[in-house]
Design a protein around this motif. Structure first.
Motif, PDB file in Angstrom:
ATOM      1  N   TRP A  60       0.835  -1.202   0.000  1.00  0.00           N
ATOM      2  CA  TRP A  60       0.000   0.000   0.000  1.00  0.00           C
ATOM      3  C   TRP A  60       0.870   1.253   0.000  1.00  0.00           C
ATOM      4  CZ3 TRP A  60      -0.467   4.131   3.367  1.00  0.00           C
ATOM      5  CH2 TRP A  60      -1.536   5.002   3.111  1.00  0.00           C
ATOM      6  N   SER A  63       2.641   1.624  -3.565  1.00  0.00           N
ATOM      7  CA  SER A  63       1.701   1.942  -4.638  1.00  0.00           C
ATOM      8  C   SER A  63       1.042   3.300  -4.442  1.00  0.00           C
ATOM      9  CB  SER A  63       0.624   0.851  -4.747  1.00  0.00           C
ATOM     10  OG  SER A  63      -0.062   0.687  -3.517  1.00  0.00           O
ATOM     11  N   THR A  64       0.996   3.786  -3.195  1.00  0.00           N
ATOM     12  CA  THR A  64       0.408   5.107  -2.927  1.00  0.00           C
ATOM     13  C   THR A  64       1.402   6.231  -3.160  1.00  0.00           C
ATOM     14  OG1 THR A  64      -1.181   4.256  -1.315  1.00  0.00           O
ATOM     15  CG2 THR A  64      -0.605   6.580  -1.151  1.00  0.00           C
ATOM     16  N   GLN A 245      -5.626   5.573  -4.209  1.00  0.00           N
ATOM     17  CA  GLN A 245      -6.301   4.652  -3.296  1.00  0.00           C
ATOM     18  C   GLN A 245      -7.078   3.514  -3.971  1.00  0.00           C
ATOM     19  OE1 GLN A 245      -5.309   4.588  -0.133  1.00  0.00           O
ATOM     20  NE2 GLN A 245      -4.021   6.186  -1.066  1.00  0.00           N
ATOM     21  N   SER A 248      -4.228   1.190  -4.846  1.00  0.00           N
ATOM     22  CA  SER A 248      -3.420   0.795  -3.690  1.00  0.00           C
ATOM     23  C   SER A 248      -4.178  -0.135  -2.759  1.00  0.00           C
ATOM     24  CB  SER A 248      -2.958   2.048  -2.925  1.00  0.00           C
ATOM     25  OG  SER A 248      -2.171   2.871  -3.734  1.00  0.00           O
ATOM     26  N   HIS A 270      -4.848   6.547 -11.477  1.00  0.00           N
ATOM     27  CA  HIS A 270      -3.590   6.380 -10.751  1.00  0.00           C
ATOM     28  C   HIS A 270      -2.443   7.039 -11.503  1.00  0.00           C
ATOM     29  CE1 HIS A 270      -0.064   4.260  -9.082  1.00  0.00           C
ATOM     30  NE2 HIS A 270      -0.793   4.098  -7.998  1.00  0.00           N
TER      31      HIS A 270
END
Length: 389
Positions: A60, A63-64, A245, A248, A270
């Motif tokens: 998370w 990827s965020t 989000q 993620s 994204h």
């Protein structure tokens, strides 16, 4: 008009913010690249899905804050650097400036192609070289044209793109993890040109914005653009976090994988907010440089030294990935987890920071920076000075 070519900026006169941004973002580049080597019983978006709760949390975080956010910042800094090169050629004709940039483009394409073939197929240097071949013409565009181009390509990456917008479930292929040397050469020779030619489409928006910002020296003179930098940092980073989000949370296993139509929406979301996040990171680092002023400790100097040798440090990262993950070498792609790979990326980046700091203390530039400058300017560059060859 004369065709005299001005020299590159000496180390002692370089502004802190661009170098600090490049040095810091190399950590994000390491985090973004390394997890794609991992294998698992199931892979989603480059992350194994059979990890621990800690792995899910690290997934998370990356990827965020990292995926799709670091490379746009490098694209912005690349355009910024090109603008500064052009600004130093005030006594040169437009044709001679284009030739200078095309020589740099050639150096990036050659170095990047060898990098992709021998070390890491996901190389971005060759893509930058191709982009600069076109960017040599863009460097003389009016501000309005640059901003319209940046806006156009931001819109393009925001559009649903069919198969390219869906979340990949493919494990690492033979180009990334070749079983032998022959497979490595054959697979990468087919894949690398595709990345080099299509990569510039994704970098065009930050590159054009970087050209515009470089003309105004926004990152070098943050005291003049404090309000703009604050808005860019807050809006860009806020949009990047919020826009990440849907992807993620899915990659972390918090929400289920949506159907294809939904993936075709959240994938471009994204990517587009990642471009804004790249702008936000650059602005935030510039504000940090302003706050630091002349109070630079050894850590800041070391990270800035890494940014001054960003190409060399980027290539050193690939040497580590090759040794650790290649099946006919250490072959740890099925052993390391998302968490341990992130720790490896952190250790690799820290090692390059220490290496760059030592090179800086001894007055040595990075070898690949010297090579690129030698091709570009036709001069030998040493310890922040340019000596005729």
């Amino acid at each position: 008009m004369t065709t005299r070519t001005s020299e590159p900026t000496a180390v002692a006169t370089r502004a802190l913010a661009p170098d600090l941004a490049r040095g810091f973002m190399l950590l994000f580049i390491a985090l973004a690249n390394s997890h794609y080597f991992l294998r698992g019983t199931s892979v989603l978006g480059g992350y194994p899905r059979d990890g621990s709760p800690v792995d899910s949390a690290v997934t998370w975080l990356i990827s965020t804050f990292v995926d799709g956010r670091a490379f746009p910042m490098f694209g912005l800094l690349f355009g910024y650097g090109v603008a500064r090169i052009v600004s130093r050629q005030e006594d040169s004709t437009p044709r001679s400036v284009r030739r200078l940039l095309w020589r740099r483009s050639l150096a990036l394409v050659v170095i990047g192609s060898l990098h992709a073939l021998l070390l890491y197929v996901g190389d971005i240097l060759a893509a930058y070289g191709v982009l600069l071949f076109v960017g040599a013409w863009m460097a003389r565009w009016k501000d309005r044209s640059l901003l319209l181009t940046a806006a156009l390509f931001l819109v393009l990456v925001s559009l649903p793109g069919g198969e390219s917008s869906t979340i990949s479930t493919d494990p690492p292929d033979g180009a990334l993890l070749p079983a032998d040397l022959l497979t490595m050469v054959v697979e990468r020779a087919q894949t690398a040109p595709y990345i080099a030619l299509l990569g510039p489409l994704g970098f065009m928006c930050p590159f054009a914005a970087g050209l515009w910002a470089g003309r105004r020296r926004i990152l070098e003179q943050p005291e003049r653009y404090r309000a703009l930098l604050r808005v860019t940092a807050s809006v860009g980073l806020g949009a990047a976090v919020l826009g990440a989000q849907p992807i993620s949370l899915m990659l972390a296993g918090v929400v289920r994988v949506p159907d294809r139509p939904a993936q075709e929406l959240i994938g471009p979301l994204h990517d587009a907010t990642g471009v804004l996040g790249g702008f936000g990171y650059a602005a935030a680092v510039s504000l940090l440089a302003l706050r630091l002023g002349n109070r630079r400790g050894s850590v800041v100097n070391a990270i800035a030294a890494t940014g001054q040798r960003s190409m060399t440090c980027y290539l050193v990262q690939s040497v580590i990935w090759t040794l650790v993950f290649t099946p006919f070498l250490l072959d740890l792609s099925g052993t390391l987890t998302v968490t341990t790979t992130a720790l490896l990326a952190l250790a690799t980046w820290t090692g390059t920071v220490l290496l760059a700091h030592q090179m800086h203390r001894r007055g040595h530039r990075g070898p690949f920076e010297v090579l690129a400058r030698r091709v570009t300017y036709g001069r030998r560059v040493r310890a922040g000075r340019v000596q005729p060859s």
